[in-house]
Design a protein around this motif. Structure first.
Motif, mmCIF file in Angstrom:
data_model
loop_
_atom_site.group_PDB
_atom_site.id
_atom_site.type_symbol
_atom_site.label_atom_id
_atom_site.label_comp_id
_atom_site.label_asym_id
_atom_site.label_seq_id
_atom_site.Cartn_x
_atom_site.Cartn_y
_atom_site.Cartn_z
ATOM 1 N N ALA A 66 -6.486 -1.145 0.825
ATOM 2 C CA ALA A 66 -6.489 -0.860 -0.612
ATOM 3 C C ALA A 66 -5.248 -0.057 -0.992
ATOM 4 N N MET A 106 -2.276 -0.098 0.540
ATOM 5 C CA MET A 106 -1.092 -0.978 0.557
ATOM 6 C C MET A 106 -1.095 -1.898 -0.663
ATOM 7 N N ALA A 107 -2.275 -2.370 -1.025
ATOM 8 C CA ALA A 107 -2.369 -3.257 -2.185
ATOM 9 C C ALA A 107 -2.011 -2.514 -3.470
ATOM 10 N N GLU A 116 1.485 -2.365 -4.249
ATOM 11 C CA GLU A 116 2.101 -3.601 -4.735
ATOM 12 C C GLU A 116 1.845 -3.832 -6.223
ATOM 13 N N ASP A 117 0.579 -3.752 -6.625
ATOM 14 C CA ASP A 117 0.256 -4.095 -8.003
ATOM 15 C C ASP A 117 -1.048 -3.416 -8.416
ATOM 16 N N GLN A 142 -2.599 -3.274 -11.293
ATOM 17 C CA GLN A 142 -3.514 -3.997 -12.165
ATOM 18 C C GLN A 142 -4.373 -4.975 -11.370
ATOM 19 N N VAL A 143 -3.729 -5.683 -10.445
ATOM 20 C CA VAL A 143 -4.464 -6.634 -9.628
ATOM 21 C C VAL A 143 -5.545 -5.904 -8.835
ATOM 22 N N VAL A 144 -5.167 -4.737 -8.307
ATOM 23 C CA VAL A 144 -6.101 -3.975 -7.498
ATOM 24 C C VAL A 144 -7.315 -3.559 -8.331
ATOM 25 N N GLU A 182 12.775 -6.201 -1.940
ATOM 26 C CA GLU A 182 11.967 -6.799 -2.995
ATOM 27 C C GLU A 182 11.959 -8.310 -2.818
ATOM 28 N N MET A 237 -5.289 -13.409 -12.743
ATOM 29 C CA MET A 237 -4.302 -13.154 -13.797
ATOM 30 C C MET A 237 -3.203 -14.202 -13.864
ATOM 31 N N LEU A 246 1.892 -8.348 1.482
ATOM 32 C CA LEU A 246 0.708 -8.509 2.326
ATOM 33 C C LEU A 246 0.575 -9.978 2.723
#
Lengths: 295, 264
Positions: free
Chosen positions: A167, A169-170, A173-174, A176-178, A291, B88, B97
Motif C-alpha cells: 500500500a 509503494m502504491a 505512485e498514485d 487517487q488510485v489507491v 519516470e 479511472m 509495480l
C-alpha cells in the motif's frame, strides 16, 4: 594495506548507519514527495533517548531499544497527526517548510528535556570484538552494523511481502488510485512517519554510543541527505549502496587526505564532491527510478 | 441498486459541473453514460465513487443511494467498502509495480486472503494476454495490456458495481471489441453491475441494457440501448451516421447539420 582495509571496514560500519537514516528520508520522499528536513533531528532525539534509557534508567540494552522504538512510534504518530495531516493536498514546498519548523521544535524540545548538553554512554552498549587477521573492527560500530543490517532487511521484507508495504509503494505512485482501492492514505502517511522516526531513533542510539550526543548530532541528517541524492531519491537499494559508499569514502579520505592538509576538514567535504560528480552524470542518482513515460 | 437523484456538483465552490443528473443502475445491468467532452460523465462517476472529494469537488444538492444507503457524504474509502469500484480514465497504472502487485493493491481490504489468489487467476483467465506479463513492470506494458490490467484490478475488489471510465480510450478498434466482449462476460458471469462511461457510443450501446446521454451537466436523453441506437440524434451526433442510417457523405457540396432536438 592493513591501514587501508581498516579504513574500509570502519567506513562500511559508518555507512550502514547512514543507510539506516537515509531510508527514513526515502520513505517520506516516496509517500509525501517532500524532503524531511527533520530526519537528522530524529537521530539526535534517538541519541538522547538512548542516554535516558541506558544511563538514567539503567535499562538493559534490548529494553532500551524497545522503549526507544515505542517512543519513536508515538512520536511518528503525533508528528503526522499534528503537523502533516493538515498539509495533505498542500504544495510540496509547504510540507518541506513544515518539516523545517518541526526540526526547530524538536531541537527546542531536546534542549528543554536534556538541557542540550553533551551526553555520552560510551561503553554501555555491548561490545563485540572481532579480529580478522590484523584487522580489528571497532566494537561499538560492530553492534551498529548488525542492528542496521537487521533493520534494513526487515524493512525490505516489509515492502516486498506485506500488504501495508505494498500500500505504501502504491501510494507513492498514485494517491487517487489507491483511495479508489479503499486504502486510507492517512494511515499510509502515519505509517511512513512512524518508520522514519524508528530508523532515525535507532540510528541515533548507535551513533550516540560511538560518539556521544549533543544537538549538532542532527547534522548527520545532511550526510544522510547526500546518501539519498547519490543513491537516487526513491530507491532503498540505492540508499544502501550509496550509504556504504559515502561511509567508506569519508573514512578513506580522512585516513589519507587529512594528514596532507592543515585543518583536516577534507573528510567531510570529499563525499559531497563525489556526490556532485555522480549527479552530473546520473541526475536520478545511481539507482533512482526513472519516470516511466509512454503514450 | 444505485440511484442518483438530481445531483449537482460544484468544484472549488464556484464551478458548477453537474446541474441535476439522475440515473439508475439496476442489479446486474450494464448502463451506458454517453456524451461529448465536458458533458460531465466523468464527474458523475467521481461523484458516485467519492473521488470528487479528492479534487475539491462537492455534491451540493440531490442524493446518491446505493443498496438503500445514502453515500453522497461518504469519502472514497468508505464508498469502496460498500462495494463500488471505479476504474479511472486514462488507465492510471501504478507504473513501477508489477502487474500482480497492481492487482494486489485492490485486494487490500479483503479478509478472504485465500480467495484472493484464486481471483488473480480468474483475472488472468479473463485477460490471458497479461498472464505471461504478471511479473513485468506495469509501466512498460502496451496501452491495451494496461487497460486490461486496470479492469482486472477493479475486479480484485469484488465490487457489486463497477464504474468504468472510457475503457476504449486510445485503443485500436479490434482491441476495443475484445475488451468489450470481456466486459460483457464479466457482467454475465460475476453478476456485476457496470456503469460505463464512453465516447464510443457504438461500442457502449452494443453491450449496454440502458443508456443515458449527457450534455452540459444534464441528462438530455435516456432509454433502452436499442432505442438509443435507433435514435436519429444519437446516430447523427455520436455515431456519425446521417438520417437514413447510412454513412454520412462529406462529398456533397453542402449539407445542413441537423439540430439537436434536445438542446435546452
Amino acid at each position: 594495506m592493513t591501514f587501508f582495509l581498516q579504513l574500509m571496514v570502519s567506513g562500511f560500519a559508518l555507512g550502514m548507519v547512514y543507510t539506516l537514516i537515509a531510508i527514513g528520508f526515502v520513505i517520506i520522499l516516496k509517500c509525501s514527495k517532500a524532503f524531511n528536513i527533520a530526519q537528522g533531528h530524529f537521530v539526535m532525539i534517538g541519541g538522547y533517548l538512548g542516554f535516558t534509557f541506558l544511563v538514567t534508567f539503567h535499562l538493559p540494552v534490548w529494553a532500551s531499544l524497545l522503549a526507544a522504538v515505542a517512543v519513536a512510534i508515538i512520536m511518528g504518530l503525533l508528528i503526522e497527526r499534528l503537523t502533516l495531516r493538515p498539509m495533505v493536498g498542500q504544495p510540496v514546498l509547504a510540507v518541506i517548510m513544515m518539516t523545517i519548523a518541526l526540526s526547530v521544535v524538536l531541537e527546542g524540545l531536546a534542549t528543554l528535556v536534556w538541557g542540550g548538553e553533551y551526553k555520552t554512554y560510551h561503553g554501555v552498549l555491548p561490545t563485540i570484538t572481532l579480529k580478522v587477521g590484523e584487522l580489528s573492527i571497532p566494537p561499538e560500530t560492530l553492534i551498529g552494523v548488525i542492528v542496521s543490517i537487521i533493520v534494513v532487511i526487515i524493512l525490505m521484507l516489509f515492502f516486498r511481502y506485506t500488504r501495508s508495504g505494498l500500500a505504501m509503494m502504491a501510494t507513492a505512485e498514485d494517491e487517487q488510485v489507491v483511495q479508489s482501492a479503499g486504502i486510507k492514505v492517512t494511515t499510509v502517511y502515519a505509517l511512513s512517519w512512524v518508520i522514519a522516526c524508528i530508523v532515525g531513533v535507532i540510528g541515533g542510539i548507535i551513533l550516540g554510543g560511538v560518539s556521544g550526543v549533543m544537538i549538532p548530532l542532527a547534522n548527520v541528517g545532511m550526510k544522510a541527505f547526500a546518501v539519498v541524492l547519490l543513491g537516487g531519491v526513491n530507491s532503498i537499494g540505492g540508499a544502501i549502496v550509496a550509504g556504504i559508499m559515502l561511509g567508506v569514502l569519508e573514512n578513506v579520505a580522512a585516513g589519507y587526505l587529512d594528514p596532507l592538509l592543515p585543518g583536516g576538514g577534507l573528510a567531510n567535504v570529499f563525499p559531497f564532491v563525489v556526490m556532485i560528480i555522480v549527479l552530473i552524470f546520473r541526475p536520478h542518482g545511481l539507482f533512482g527510478l526513472v519516470e516511466i513515460e509512454r503514450i | 441498486m444505485l440511484q442518483v437523484n438530481n445531483i449537482e456538483v460544484i468544484y472549488m465552490n464556484i464551478i458548477q459541473v453537474l446541474r441535476g443528473v439522475s440515473l439508475e443502475v439496476g442489479d446486474g445491468k450494464i448502463i451506458a453514460l454517453l456524451g461529448a467532452n465536458g458533458a460531465g460523465k466523468t464527474t458523475t462517476l467521481k461523484a458516485i465513487s467519492g473521488l470528487l472529494k479528492t479534487e475539491e469537488g462537492e455534491v451540493t444538492d440531490g442524493s446518491i443511494v446505493f443498496d438503500g444507503k445514502r453515500i453522497d457524504r461518504y469519502g472514497p474509502v468508505e464508498i469502496a467498502a460498500t462495494g463500488i469500484t471505479q476504474v479511472m480514465e486514462g488507465r492510471r497504472v501504478l507504473g513501477h509495480l508489477s502487474v500482480e502487485e497492481n492487482l494486489m493493491v485492490f485486494a487490500h481490504n479483503r479478509k478472504d486472503r485465500k480467495e484472493v489468489k484464486g481471483d488473480i487467476e480468474k483475472v488472468f483467465e479473463y485477460f490471458p494476454k497479461i498472464k505471461t506479463l504478471r511479473r513485468q513492470t506495469s509501466g512498460y506494458l502496451s496501452g491495451g495490456e494496461q487497460q486490461m490490467m486496470v479492469i482486472g484490478r477493479g475486479l480484485m475488489a469484488r465490487p457489486k458495481l463497477m464504474l468504468l471510465d472510457e475503457p476504449s480510450l486510445g485503443l485500436a478498434p479490434l482491441l476495443v471489441q475484445e475488451i468489450y466482449e470481456i466486459i460483457r462476460r464479466i457482467n454475465a458471469e460475476q453478476k456485476m453491475a457496470i456503469l460505463l462511461v464512453e465516447q464510443n457510443a457504438r461500442a457502449a450501446l452494443g453491450i449496454a441494457d440502458y443508456g443515458y446521454v449527457m450534455e452540459n451537466g444534464r441528462v438530455v436523453l435516456s432509454g433502452a440501448a436499442d432505442m438509443l441506437k435507433g435514435n436519429e440524434d444519437v446516430q447523427e451526433f455520436y455515431m456519425g451516421l446521417s438520417v437514413a442510417g447510412s454513412k454520412k457523405s462529406y462529398r456533397e457540396f453542402k449539407h445542413y447539420r441537423r439540430k439537436k432536438k434536445w438542446v435546452t
